[in-house]
Design an enzyme around this catalytic site. Structure first.
Site, PDB file in Angstrom:
ATOM      1  N   THR A 113     -15.915  32.837 -36.829  1.00  0.00           N
ATOM      2  CA  THR A 113     -16.186  33.309 -38.242  1.00  0.00           C
ATOM      3  C   THR A 113     -14.768  33.317 -39.029  1.00  0.00           C
ATOM      4  O   THR A 113     -13.702  33.464 -38.306  1.00  0.00           O
ATOM      5  CB  THR A 113     -16.728  34.548 -38.202  1.00  0.00           C
ATOM      6  N   ARG A 122     -31.468  32.663 -35.616  1.00  0.00           N
ATOM      7  CA  ARG A 122     -30.784  34.161 -35.550  1.00  0.00           C
ATOM      8  C   ARG A 122     -29.832  34.216 -36.721  1.00  0.00           C
ATOM      9  O   ARG A 122     -29.218  33.301 -37.045  1.00  0.00           O
ATOM     10  CB  ARG A 122     -30.100  33.921 -34.353  1.00  0.00           C
ATOM     11  N   GLY A 137     -26.886  36.538 -38.114  1.00  0.00           N
ATOM     12  CA  GLY A 137     -25.866  37.486 -37.355  1.00  0.00           C
ATOM     13  C   GLY A 137     -25.244  38.597 -38.615  1.00  0.00           C
ATOM     14  O   GLY A 137     -26.083  38.893 -39.639  1.00  0.00           O
ATOM     15  N   ASP A 138     -24.219  39.078 -38.349  1.00  0.00           N
ATOM     16  CA  ASP A 138     -23.894  40.349 -39.277  1.00  0.00           C
ATOM     17  C   ASP A 138     -23.078  39.752 -40.617  1.00  0.00           C
ATOM     18  O   ASP A 138     -22.780  40.525 -41.514  1.00  0.00           O
ATOM     19  CB  ASP A 138     -22.751  40.889 -38.650  1.00  0.00           C
ATOM     20  N   THR A 173     -15.473  39.787 -37.622  1.00  0.00           N
ATOM     21  CA  THR A 173     -15.954  38.744 -36.865  1.00  0.00           C
ATOM     22  C   THR A 173     -16.210  39.582 -35.443  1.00  0.00           C
ATOM     23  O   THR A 173     -15.802  40.749 -35.196  1.00  0.00           O
ATOM     24  CB  THR A 173     -14.786  37.936 -36.568  1.00  0.00           C
ATOM     25  N   GLY A 174     -17.279  38.888 -34.550  1.00  0.00           N
ATOM     26  CA  GLY A 174     -17.503  39.510 -33.431  1.00  0.00           C
ATOM     27  C   GLY A 174     -18.925  39.427 -33.121  1.00  0.00           C
ATOM     28  O   GLY A 174     -19.641  38.455 -33.618  1.00  0.00           O
ATOM     29  N   GLY A 191     -22.486  39.903 -33.659  1.00  0.00           N
ATOM     30  CA  GLY A 191     -22.950  40.278 -34.660  1.00  0.00           C
ATOM     31  C   GLY A 191     -23.862  41.306 -34.483  1.00  0.00           C
ATOM     32  O   GLY A 191     -24.150  42.014 -35.534  1.00  0.00           O
TER      33      GLY A 191
HETATM   34  N1  ASP Z   1     -19.997  37.609 -36.320  1.00  0.00           N
HETATM   35  C1  ASP Z   1     -20.754  36.187 -36.117  1.00  0.00           C
HETATM   36  C2  ASP Z   1     -21.947  36.388 -35.916  1.00  0.00           C
HETATM   37  O1  ASP Z   1     -22.431  37.273 -35.042  1.00  0.00           O
HETATM   38  C3  ASP Z   1     -19.933  35.407 -34.991  1.00  0.00           C
HETATM   39  C4  ASP Z   1     -18.490  35.335 -35.058  1.00  0.00           C
HETATM   40  O2  ASP Z   1     -17.700  36.230 -35.509  1.00  0.00           O
HETATM   41  O3  ASP Z   1     -17.874  34.441 -34.733  1.00  0.00           O
HETATM   42  O4  ASP Z   1     -22.889  35.395 -36.229  1.00  0.00           O
END
Ligand code: ASP
Length: 240
Positions: free
Chosen positions: A102, A130, A132-133, A153-154, A156
């Site tokens: 991200t 899907r 994400g966050d 980031t992480g 999600g």
């Molecule tokens: N947070 C993002 C998601 O869950 C993924 C990422 O941070 O790379 O879609």
């Protein structure tokens, strides 16, 4: 999200938008909504004079190879597992470095106005559809002049369930915590214990910055006007 006005815009599930944050900004300024998804978001882009581009524009060898690697790993997990062939269960076991990518930014101006933006392709080998966050206001993105701006980031799903970005700012606002302390409490708190990996970049109206993550590294850079840009990837030895 604009911390001064608390206006926010987001798009999700778009496939033909070159710069999704530009479209999110148009949702914020030119529509009465906060989030648009899929074909409706792309129709809105066209109405706003934003061209749709070929989805191939986003193809890179690096990401394609990550997908193949993740699929191979998922297959190996599924072959090994005698108890489950379940995609969800195996996906959960994929190490985080198979999945992330991200890009986020937070900023503060000389008047103490903060803002945050986050853009992502999501997680590698995720299920079709899907979300994400990143576009979820409060989870992956948040800005409020009364506290701080956060981009995350992480993994999600955890960031959504623990409402990470808004929780950090709530601690700053209601408990008088610094952005550093608040982000450490959230990133290393119950979410991490539940298995949630990732990190955040945070800035408050005074220009205090926190770059906090519970993984081995997080690509990050920051700059104060008139001073050189600083860039780091891995955690400091004291953080490991
Ligand atoms: N947070 C993002 C998601 O869950 C993924 C990422 O941070 O790379 O879609």
């Amino acid at each position: 999200m604009d911390g001064k006005t608390k206006q926010a815009g987001a798009v999700a599930g778009v496939k033909h938008i070159r710069n999704p944050i530009n479209l999110a900004r148009l949702v914020m300024t030119q529509s009465v909504h906060v989030m648009l998804g899929g074909s409706g978001a792309e129709e809105f882009a066209l109405e706003q004079g934003m061209p749709l581009i070929s989805n191939r524009y986003f193809d890179t060898d690096k990401r394609y190879n990550s997908l193949l690697k993740a699929k191979k790993k998922l297959k190996a997990l599924s072959d090994k597992s005698v108890t489950t062939k379940d995609y969800q269960a195996n996906y959960r076991q994929l190490p985080p470095n198979y999945k992330m990518g991200t890009v986020g930014a937070v900023a503060v101006d000389k008047f103490g106005n903060v803002a945050a933006a986050t853009s992502t392709g999501g997680m590698t080998a995720k299920r079709y559809g899907r979300i994400g966050d990143s576009p979820v206001i409060g989870a992956g993105t948040w800005a409020d002049n009364g506290s701080c701006a956060v981009s995350a980031t992480g993994h999600g799903e955890y960031f959504i369930r623990y409402n990470v970005a808004a929780d950090i700012c709530a601690r700053v606002q209601y408990q008088g915590k610094s952005v550093q302390q608040a982000s450490e409490e959230v990133i290393f708190g119950p979410m991490f214990k539940a298995g949630g990996t990732g990190g955040v970049i945070v800035v408050d109206p005074q220009g205090n910055v926190a770059l906090t993550f519970n993984t081995k590294g997080m690509y990050r850079g920051w700059r104060v006007q008139g001073q050189p840009t600083q860039v780091e990837i891995f955690a400091a030895a004291s953080q490991k």
